[in-house]
Motif scaffolding. Structure first.
Motif, short mmCIF file in Angstrom:
data_model
loop_
_atom_site.label_atom_id
_atom_site.label_comp_id
_atom_site.label_asym_id
_atom_site.label_seq_id
_atom_site.Cartn_x
_atom_site.Cartn_y
_atom_site.Cartn_z
N CYS A 8 0.83 -1.21 0.00
CA CYS A 8 0.00 0.00 0.00
C CYS A 8 0.86 1.26 0.00
CB CYS A 8 -0.91 0.01 1.23
SG CYS A 8 -2.19 -1.23 1.24
N ASP A 9 1.86 1.27 0.86
CA ASP A 9 2.76 2.43 0.96
C ASP A 9 3.52 2.65 -0.34
OD1 ASP A 9 1.89 2.74 3.57
OD2 ASP A 9 3.68 1.80 4.45
N GLU A 10 4.00 1.55 -0.93
CA GLU A 10 4.78 1.66 -2.17
C GLU A 10 3.93 2.19 -3.33
OE1 GLU A 10 6.71 -1.33 -5.46
OE2 GLU A 10 6.92 -1.89 -3.35
N LEU A 11 2.70 1.70 -3.43
CA LEU A 11 1.85 2.06 -4.56
C LEU A 11 0.98 3.28 -4.30
CD1 LEU A 11 0.68 -1.52 -5.62
CD2 LEU A 11 2.54 -0.15 -6.59
N GLY A 12 0.91 3.70 -3.04
CA GLY A 12 0.09 4.86 -2.70
C GLY A 12 -1.40 4.58 -2.83
N ILE A 13 -1.82 3.36 -2.49
CA ILE A 13 -3.22 2.99 -2.56
C ILE A 13 -3.65 2.41 -1.21
CG2 ILE A 13 -3.23 2.60 -5.06
CD1 ILE A 13 -2.92 -0.38 -4.54
N SER A 14 -4.95 2.30 -1.04
CA SER A 14 -5.49 1.83 0.23
C SER A 14 -5.46 0.30 0.32
CB SER A 14 -6.94 2.30 0.38
OG SER A 14 -7.77 1.62 -0.54
N ARG A 15 -5.60 -0.19 1.54
CA ARG A 15 -5.67 -1.63 1.76
C ARG A 15 -6.89 -2.21 1.03
NH1 ARG A 15 -2.65 -3.63 6.01
NH2 ARG A 15 -4.18 -5.23 6.50
N VAL A 18 -5.99 -2.76 -2.56
CA VAL A 18 -5.11 -3.92 -2.70
C VAL A 18 -5.93 -5.21 -2.61
CG1 VAL A 18 -3.25 -5.25 -1.63
CG2 VAL A 18 -3.00 -2.79 -1.92
N TYR A 19 -6.80 -5.29 -1.62
CA TYR A 19 -7.60 -6.51 -1.46
C TYR A 19 -8.58 -6.70 -2.62
CZ TYR A 19 -5.70 -7.88 3.03
OH TYR A 19 -4.86 -8.32 4.01
N LYS A 20 -9.05 -5.61 -3.19
CA LYS A 20 -9.93 -5.70 -4.36
C LYS A 20 -9.18 -6.38 -5.51
CE LYS A 20 -10.60 -2.16 -7.07
NZ LYS A 20 -11.01 -0.86 -7.65
N TYR A 21 -7.94 -5.98 -5.73
CA TYR A 21 -7.14 -6.59 -6.79
C TYR A 21 -6.74 -8.02 -6.46
CZ TYR A 21 -7.04 -2.42 -9.61
OH TYR A 21 -7.41 -1.38 -10.41
N ALA A 49 -2.25 -4.48 -13.37
CA ALA A 49 -3.68 -4.20 -13.35
C ALA A 49 -3.95 -2.74 -13.02
CB ALA A 49 -4.38 -5.12 -12.36
N LEU A 50 -3.20 -2.18 -12.10
CA LEU A 50 -3.35 -0.77 -11.76
C LEU A 50 -2.98 0.12 -12.94
CD1 LEU A 50 -1.87 -0.71 -8.15
CD2 LEU A 50 -4.20 -0.09 -8.80
N SER A 51 -1.95 -0.25 -13.65
CA SER A 51 -1.52 0.52 -14.82
C SER A 51 -2.60 0.51 -15.89
CB SER A 51 -0.22 -0.06 -15.38
OG SER A 51 0.13 0.58 -16.56
N THR A 52 -3.19 -0.64 -16.12
CA THR A 52 -4.27 -0.76 -17.10
C THR A 52 -5.47 0.06 -16.67
OG1 THR A 52 -3.51 -2.96 -17.70
CG2 THR A 52 -5.77 -2.40 -18.30
N SER A 57 -8.80 4.91 -17.30
CA SER A 57 -9.32 6.12 -16.71
C SER A 57 -8.96 7.34 -17.55
CB SER A 57 -8.77 6.28 -15.29
OG SER A 57 -9.22 7.50 -14.74
N LEU A 58 -7.74 7.38 -18.07
CA LEU A 58 -7.32 8.49 -18.93
C LEU A 58 -8.16 8.54 -20.19
CD1 LEU A 58 -3.43 8.29 -18.65
CD2 LEU A 58 -4.94 10.00 -17.63
N HIS A 59 -8.44 7.38 -20.79
CA HIS A 59 -9.28 7.34 -21.98
C HIS A 59 -10.69 7.82 -21.67
CE1 HIS A 59 -6.36 5.50 -24.59
NE2 HIS A 59 -6.16 4.52 -23.74
N THR A 60 -11.21 7.45 -20.53
CA THR A 60 -12.54 7.88 -20.13
C THR A 60 -12.57 9.39 -19.94
OG1 THR A 60 -12.96 5.76 -19.05
CG2 THR A 60 -14.33 7.61 -18.36
N ASP A 61 -11.56 9.95 -19.30
CA ASP A 61 -11.49 11.40 -19.12
C ASP A 61 -11.48 12.12 -20.46
OD1 ASP A 61 -11.42 10.99 -16.41
OD2 ASP A 61 -9.27 11.33 -16.21
N TYR A 62 -10.72 11.61 -21.42
CA TYR A 62 -10.65 12.21 -22.75
C TYR A 62 -12.01 12.17 -23.43
CZ TYR A 62 -9.61 12.94 -27.65
OH TYR A 62 -9.62 13.42 -28.93
#
Length: 80
Positions: A8-15, A18-21, A49-52, A57-62
């Motif tokens: 979590c700390d390394e990726l800057g995401i919540s627990r 992480v558990y969802k993935y 998976a996070l990268s994808t 998300s970027l495509h959706t924003d565009y």
């Protein structure tokens, strides 16, 4: 191998994320006492998976920006 909190700390995401993935990717965690660990191969799967997800998300924003632009053009043409 890292524990969940380290990941979590390394990726800057919540627990929760992480558990969802972990569930989505069918990853098994190794528990030692109350601490869950993930092996390096599975960590890479989560990163991929996070990268994808980020790219999607970027495509959706565009797409949203494009739709808003088209809506403004329609309003401008209707007002003429």
């Amino acid at each position: 191998m890292k524990n969940i909190q380290q990941l979590c700390d390394e990726l800057g995401i919540s627990r929760t994320t992480v558990y969802k993935y972990i569930r989505r990717l069918g990853i098994e965690v190794k528990k030692e006492g109350n601490i869950a660990f993930i092996n390096d191969d599975d960590i890479e799967k989560i990163k991929e998976a996070l990268s994808t997800a980020s790219t999607n998300s970027l495509h959706t924003d565009y797409k949203l920006e494009y739709i808003q632009s088209l809506q403004q053009q329609i309003e401008t043409l209707q007002n003429k």
